[in-house]
Design a protein around this motif. Structure first.
Motif, short mmCIF file in Angstrom:
data_model
loop_
_atom_site.label_atom_id
_atom_site.label_comp_id
_atom_site.label_asym_id
_atom_site.label_seq_id
_atom_site.Cartn_x
_atom_site.Cartn_y
_atom_site.Cartn_z
N ALA A 315 0.83 -1.21 0.00
CA ALA A 315 0.00 0.00 0.00
C ALA A 315 0.86 1.26 0.00
O ALA A 315 0.59 2.23 -0.69
CB ALA A 315 -0.94 -0.01 1.20
N SER A 316 1.95 1.23 0.77
CA SER A 316 2.82 2.40 0.83
C SER A 316 3.60 2.57 -0.46
O SER A 316 3.90 3.70 -0.89
CB SER A 316 3.78 2.31 2.02
OG SER A 316 4.71 1.26 1.86
N TRP A 317 3.93 1.47 -1.12
CA TRP A 317 4.65 1.55 -2.38
C TRP A 317 3.77 2.14 -3.47
O TRP A 317 4.28 2.72 -4.43
CB TRP A 317 5.12 0.16 -2.81
CG TRP A 317 6.27 -0.36 -2.05
CD1 TRP A 317 6.82 0.18 -0.92
CD2 TRP A 317 7.05 -1.52 -2.34
NE1 TRP A 317 7.87 -0.59 -0.49
CE2 TRP A 317 8.03 -1.63 -1.34
CE3 TRP A 317 6.99 -2.49 -3.34
CZ2 TRP A 317 8.97 -2.66 -1.32
CZ3 TRP A 317 7.90 -3.52 -3.31
CH2 TRP A 317 8.89 -3.60 -2.32
N GLY A 318 2.48 2.00 -3.33
CA GLY A 318 1.58 2.53 -4.35
C GLY A 318 1.31 4.00 -4.20
O GLY A 318 0.69 4.61 -5.06
N ALA A 319 1.76 4.58 -3.09
CA ALA A 319 1.51 6.00 -2.86
C ALA A 319 2.41 6.86 -3.73
O ALA A 319 3.52 6.47 -4.06
CB ALA A 319 1.74 6.34 -1.38
N PRO A 320 1.95 8.02 -4.14
CA PRO A 320 2.79 8.92 -4.94
C PRO A 320 3.96 9.42 -4.10
O PRO A 320 3.88 9.50 -2.87
CB PRO A 320 1.84 10.07 -5.32
CG PRO A 320 0.78 10.06 -4.25
CD PRO A 320 0.63 8.61 -3.87
N PRO A 321 5.09 9.76 -4.74
CA PRO A 321 6.24 10.27 -3.99
C PRO A 321 5.90 11.59 -3.32
O PRO A 321 5.06 12.35 -3.80
CB PRO A 321 7.31 10.43 -5.08
CG PRO A 321 6.54 10.58 -6.35
CD PRO A 321 5.31 9.75 -6.18
#
Length: 323
Positions: A315-321
């Motif tokens: 889920a955190s990897w899918g968040a935008p930078p």
């Protein structure tokens, strides 16, 4: 054929899972397989590697048998269609196992050739027929990535044979091509320039991830190519974090040991922007019931504490930078 290597990786890291291993015939087109893939997608997976194995009798056999020994083309079509319906990108990964139980890394032949003895040329001719058939299938199915081999440590040194095979694959498949080297082999391969993505099996012992990533980073910088851990994971057993590649380790069931390892590994990878993602090992087509999870000692995280770890990281990897 116009190559479409621009589709190699997405803007966000690959959040992947290997599904369906070993590709036993008749296991991929069932209601159980459908339920399994849907449950896998619920972890926030965005990529699936469909992995299946042809067989050869021993590590010195030159005949690679795949017709009737692994999933059929129609079963692969079914699995890809199911994955697409779930919004997943797909990597096809045909590989090979030895019937006598010898790990494929030990497949090898005398050098130079000896009359009357099996040769690399004979083996690559048979293996290449298998790989090219599935590369053409990958083109038909518009697969997002194709893997030409997995953990073939002794074969890795056969540079020209691999270059020829990759070139032949490109004649029938227009997408990006990778090779899955084994752990510790990333800086030993001499033909990374032939593929589009450097990929590896990331079964590094707990406590060593920083050092191993430092080493792999130098390889990635030297070649300037995307990098992916196309295999990584840990069995849910006591002692497995210290030997995550050892599926024979006889530790007691431990979901917490697996969860701790996965948290360490995924945290370490997330801290390195050049790591293009992780494809976890693995998720079976016939998924065990969740109530059996506490006693299950395999790599699959279904029903185990590791599932929550994976879902949180993905889920955190899918968040935008951050801005």
């Amino acid at each position: 054929m116009t190559q479409r290597t621009d589709r190699t990786l997405t803007a966000t890291p690959v959040r992947g899972m290997t599904w369906g291993w070993v590709g036993e015939p008749g296991t991929w087109s069932t209601p159980a397989a459908d339920r399994s893939m849907r449950a896998m997608a619920g972890l926030g997976v965005t990529w699936v590697t469909l992995a299946y194995a042809a067989v050869q009798d021993t590590a010195q056999s030159t005949e690679v048998r795949w017709r009737g020994t692994t999933v059929s083309d129609d079963e692969i079509r079914d699995a890809v269609g199911r994955a697409r319906a779930l919004g997943l990108r797909v990597c096809l990964k045909p590989t090979v196992n030895c019937v006598d139980g010898t790990w494929r890394a030990h497949i090898g032949f005398l050098e130079p050739d000896v009359p009357g003895e099996p040769t690399w040329r004979e083996w690559f001719a048979s293996y290449g027929e298998y790989v090219l058939h599935h590369a053409a299938l990958a083109e038909e199915l518009d697969a997002d990535l194709f893997c030409v081999g997995c953990e073939m440590v002794r074969a890795d040194a056969q540079e020209q044979h691999w270059r020829d095979l990759v070139a032949a694959v490109r004649q029938v498949y227009s997408g990006p091509v990778t090779y899955n080297c084994d752990k510790y082999q990333e800086d030993r391969l001499t033909w990374w320039d032939a593929v589009d993505v450097i990929s590896a099996s990331g079964y590094y012992p707990s406590g060593t991830w920083a050092a191993q990533l430092d080493r792999v980073e130098r390889v990635v910088e030297r070649h300037g190519k995307p990098f992916l851990f196309v295999e990584a994971g840990c069995p849910s057993r006591e002692g497995s974090p210290e030997r995550p590649n050892d599926w024979t380790h006889d530790g007691a069931p431990s979901g917490s040991a697996q969860a701790g390892y996965l948290d360490e590994m995924l945290t370490a990878c997330a801290e390195r922007p050049w790591v293009g993602g992780v494809v976890l090992w693995d998720w079976p087509a016939d998924l065990y019931p969740a109530h059996e999870a506490p006693d299950n000692r395999d790599y699959c995280v279904h029903g185990k504490p590791g599932a929550d770890v994976v879902a949180r990281h993905f889920a955190s990897w899918g968040a935008p930078p951050p801005a």
